[in-house]
Design a protein around this motif. Structure first.
Motif, short mmCIF file in Angstrom:
data_model
loop_
_atom_site.label_atom_id
_atom_site.label_comp_id
_atom_site.label_asym_id
_atom_site.label_seq_id
_atom_site.Cartn_x
_atom_site.Cartn_y
_atom_site.Cartn_z
N GLU A 79 -15.87 104.23 -77.26
CA GLU A 79 -16.61 103.24 -76.49
C GLU A 79 -17.64 103.93 -75.63
OE1 GLU A 79 -14.04 99.90 -74.92
OE2 GLU A 79 -12.60 100.62 -76.06
N ALA A 80 -17.37 104.70 -74.74
CA ALA A 80 -18.32 105.31 -73.88
C ALA A 80 -19.53 105.83 -74.76
CB ALA A 80 -17.51 106.66 -73.36
N ILE A 81 -19.46 106.60 -75.71
CA ILE A 81 -20.60 107.13 -76.48
C ILE A 81 -21.16 105.96 -77.25
CG2 ILE A 81 -21.13 108.36 -78.29
CD1 ILE A 81 -20.42 110.21 -76.12
N LYS B 65 -26.29 120.09 -77.64
CA LYS B 65 -25.45 119.66 -76.63
C LYS B 65 -25.34 118.17 -76.78
CE LYS B 65 -28.36 120.80 -73.36
NZ LYS B 65 -29.28 121.39 -74.13
N LEU B 66 -26.43 117.51 -77.48
CA LEU B 66 -26.61 116.07 -77.43
C LEU B 66 -25.96 115.64 -78.86
CD1 LEU B 66 -29.86 115.43 -75.78
CD2 LEU B 66 -27.73 114.64 -75.07
N VAL C 136 -23.25 114.87 -80.47
CA VAL C 136 -22.39 113.37 -80.48
C VAL C 136 -23.08 112.23 -80.21
CG1 VAL C 136 -20.37 112.49 -79.68
CG2 VAL C 136 -20.33 114.74 -79.61
N LEU C 137 -23.84 112.08 -79.19
CA LEU C 137 -24.78 111.08 -78.90
C LEU C 137 -25.86 110.89 -79.96
CD1 LEU C 137 -25.57 108.85 -77.00
CD2 LEU C 137 -26.79 110.32 -75.82
N GLN C 138 -26.52 111.89 -80.31
CA GLN C 138 -27.44 111.79 -81.38
C GLN C 138 -26.82 111.20 -82.68
OE1 GLN C 138 -29.42 115.66 -80.97
NE2 GLN C 138 -31.13 114.42 -80.45
N ILE D 53 -21.67 102.70 -75.99
CA ILE D 53 -22.16 102.34 -75.02
C ILE D 53 -23.55 102.98 -74.57
CG2 ILE D 53 -22.56 101.63 -72.61
CD1 ILE D 53 -19.48 100.98 -72.67
N LEU D 54 -23.40 104.30 -74.52
CA LEU D 54 -24.56 105.17 -74.32
C LEU D 54 -25.67 105.21 -75.52
CD1 LEU D 54 -22.66 108.00 -72.44
CD2 LEU D 54 -24.39 106.68 -71.29
#
Lengths: 305, 305
Positions: free
Chosen positions: A120-122, A34-35, A37-39, A124-125
């Motif tokens: 940009e959103a990812i 689930k994570l 993209v962020l990881q 920033i996170l």
């Protein structure tokens, strides 16, 4: 062969490999579909081809403060984790600094910037998460709770509004403005200098240095921060995108006050030489032969990216 | 009169005043003209009219875990600082969530969002700085180093990629997608639930609770997180901008999966009732009379913004 007798280049490459391995390990933890993209975003920037100067400074400062490694695995583990925590904070700051509303750079470490790849959103996170992870990592260092708190306090102060983030805010506000030399030095001592000084602090805290050694290394770190920034400013005008791995010539494009805009390249280089002499003098009491910090000083001055 | 015998509304207003005073004090530290814009941005969002639910939960959880206040000033100071650290993290998350590239909300707590007033770059840096400040603050809590490390570890995990920031990333990725109920619950347990659960943990850690009490409160916190989110989802469709202090109707505008989009308002309200009963049952062993956590549960359920 005593590890400290390694040639500087072997010491550097061994340590960089170790730093990269450790970063990879910490960022491979808790893989979650689930994570993903962020990881991936966190890994993309952090595991890229960084110079690892800040992490190396933690190791070099530990040695300069006569921290004893020998067979104490826990000490070695502690230095590794502390050094990586600093790199995580550095990586977060690069991701946020590159955002279009900040320094707007679409290249970093020779690759498209984080927000170009992940949005940009990812981005920033990813920066936000790397900051949290840095502090989380220090809580697990196998050293006394008191020292862990000391490290976290120093890192939080250095990264926060009175350090790196504050320096970046002043830098943004200064664009196109005339500022004094004192203001320039102060801004850079926050924006770049604070985390460099923190890296040196991490080394001597872990070495259990006494007050005199701490004072010497803090003074050295202050000068090293200025030196680092002057070199950065010179490289921005003398290098190209490919060599730098990021967009060259950006300072003048955005009309940023820099050492070069204030003094020109020649005078900035002269300042560098003087500051190098000063830094060497400061650290002399700790011994000059086989001093990794001294070698790091020259690595920082004579780097070409 | 025993402080615990205060009416709930008096307890709430006393505590909110105390929380706001402490936030103001910490954000007034080290005022610096060069940093005025960044410091104003940090204060603007943090000192605005927040409900302070997370900070109140730290206090309520401490009491529910039978933490004893009496005249121990240091304990009281510790709860205050821990509660404020959570509010700083919450404030940072609101500033970043409101950014145009994230949830794009130009109103928050009844005022223009941080980036509307200070610009996006300063808003990002204000969020970044508030995160650092939260960890810095915990390092100064007058309690054992071990407990400070425990608090920092919990907060960093709850704020990071496996908690709040990760939940926000999943939320952004989910926009316009069909997801399962399990996925919805998991996303919210990270995005909203993690910091709520951390607030409850902070309370019982400071109270020195035993393992049984910890398990009860963790279980309660998990349900409270879901309850909080269902109420949020319902309010998004049943309230207006003025009442909410932020833009209403945003979830459906962005086609976000929510409890309401999945089950409708009526069924979501029924779920709330069932979850309320469950939460009360979970916490029963800690005593139901004069239980601030129980009162907080109803405050969260019956709030209108």
């Amino acid at each position: 062969m005593n590890k400290n007798n390694l040639s500087f280049s072997t010491w550097i490459s061994n340590n960089i490999k170790n730093i990269n391995d450790n970063l990879e390990k910490i960022l491979q933890n808790h893989q979650d579909a689930k994570l993903s993209v962020l990881q991936e975003a966190m890994k993309y920037s952090t595991l890229s081809d960084g110079k690892r100067i800040r992490a190396l400074l933690v190791h070099a400062s530990f040695l300069a403060a006569h921290g004893c490694l020998m067979e104490k695995d826990d000490v070695l583990l502690s230095i590794d984790k502390a050094a990586i925590a600093i790199e995580l904070i550095h990586s977060y700051s690069l991701i946020h600094d590159d955002l279009p509303v900040m320094d707007n750079d679409c290249m970093r470490r020779g690759k498209p910037s984080n927000h170009i790849v992940f949005g940009e959103a990812i981005a920033i996170l990813a920066g936000d998460s790397l900051q949290s992870l840095a502090f989380e990592l220090i809580t697990c260092i196998p050293i006394s709770y008191e020292i862990r708190i000391n490290l976290i306090k120093n890192l939080a102060e250095s990264a926060g509004y009175l350090g790196m983030a504050g320096g970046q805010a002043i830098d943004l506000t200064n664009m196109g403005n005339n500022i004094s030399y004192e203001e320039l030095k102060n801004m850079h001592s926050m924006k770049t200098g604070a985390i460099i000084a923190c890296s040196i602090k991490f080394g001597y805290i872990l070495a259990g240095a006494n007050q005199v050694v701490k004072c010497i290394l803090d003074e050295f770190a202050y000068h090293l921060g200025i030196i680092f920034q002057i070199v950065d400013d010179i490289l921005d005008v003398t290098s190209d995108d490919k060599q730098l791995g990021k967009t060259a010539g950006k300072d003048s494009k955005y009309n940023k006050p820099t050492y070069v805009s204030m003094f020109g390249v020649m005078k900035s280089r002269k300042m560098l030489e003087k500051l190098r002499d000063k830094a060497i003098n400061i650290i002399k009491p700790l011994g000059l032969s086989n001093n990794r910090l001294l070698e790091m000083l020259d690595l920082i001055i004579y780097r070409n990216y």
